[in-house]
Design a protein around this motif. Sequence first.
Motif, mmCIF file in Angstrom:
data_model
loop_
_atom_site.group_PDB
_atom_site.id
_atom_site.type_symbol
_atom_site.label_atom_id
_atom_site.label_comp_id
_atom_site.label_asym_id
_atom_site.label_seq_id
_atom_site.Cartn_x
_atom_site.Cartn_y
_atom_site.Cartn_z
ATOM 1 N N UNK A 71 38.135 -74.117 14.634
ATOM 2 C CA UNK A 71 39.335 -73.740 15.032
ATOM 3 C C UNK A 71 40.047 -72.681 14.055
ATOM 4 N N UNK A 72 39.548 -72.610 12.831
ATOM 5 C CA UNK A 72 39.946 -71.714 11.862
ATOM 6 C C UNK A 72 41.389 -72.217 11.204
ATOM 7 N N UNK A 73 41.905 -73.386 11.465
ATOM 8 C CA UNK A 73 43.143 -73.786 10.727
ATOM 9 C C UNK A 73 43.000 -75.163 10.756
ATOM 10 N N UNK A 74 42.894 -75.557 9.153
ATOM 11 C CA UNK A 74 42.853 -76.969 8.878
ATOM 12 C C UNK A 74 44.233 -77.619 9.122
ATOM 13 N N UNK A 75 45.371 -77.110 9.257
ATOM 14 C CA UNK A 75 46.513 -77.741 9.560
ATOM 15 C C UNK A 75 46.673 -78.282 10.905
ATOM 16 N N UNK A 76 45.854 -77.796 11.859
ATOM 17 C CA UNK A 76 45.919 -78.145 13.368
ATOM 18 C C UNK A 76 45.398 -79.839 13.389
ATOM 19 N N UNK A 77 44.599 -80.044 12.595
ATOM 20 C CA UNK A 77 44.072 -81.602 12.660
ATOM 21 C C UNK A 77 44.422 -82.295 11.497
ATOM 22 N N UNK A 78 45.475 -82.264 10.595
ATOM 23 C CA UNK A 78 45.687 -82.641 9.390
ATOM 24 C C UNK A 78 45.931 -84.170 9.425
ATOM 25 N N UNK A 79 45.307 -85.063 8.728
ATOM 26 C CA UNK A 79 45.366 -86.402 8.935
ATOM 27 C C UNK A 79 44.999 -86.809 7.328
#
Length: 178
Positions: free
Chosen positions: A70-78
Amino acid sequence: MSKDQLKAKARRLIAAANELLAIAHELELGIGDDRAPDELTVPHNAKDSPAWAEVARSVYRERRHRSDVFGDPTLFGEPAWDILLDLFIAAKERKRLPVTSACIGAAVPATTALRWLTVLEEKGLILRENDTADARRVFVRLSADGYEKMVAYFTHVASDMRQDERIEAPALRMASGA
């Protein structure tokens, strides 16, 4: 070199560094570490399994893969979960993890990872330990409670998967007319 290639190389370097730290620690144990060897071993209960390390590794890889796709690590941040997974894998491999490596493994800015380490420590899930050989370095590891909760989590997931298989097998037989 692309950003993804650099990240992959960084991950391999961190893994190699952690392996070297584990070897160094094992050598320290033979040279008079002030802790008894059983203080450094992984707690064990009847539901614990060596397979959980590979399951945790797989979960961690899949989390990184989502961010890559998805090119954005902040989308799935845990970050808390990533830290717990990383520390659980380190515990299963009997490796010591420096705070800096735990921060990198969380895949968030260092300040964010440090905040989450504090939260996890306050909740009694992790422990920080000063490096007796190098005062500049601090190690982090799962507490006994944190480790037991990770084992309980993976035991529950495995139980759910077995339950799903039992439900799916009769449904597949009925669908195929067997």
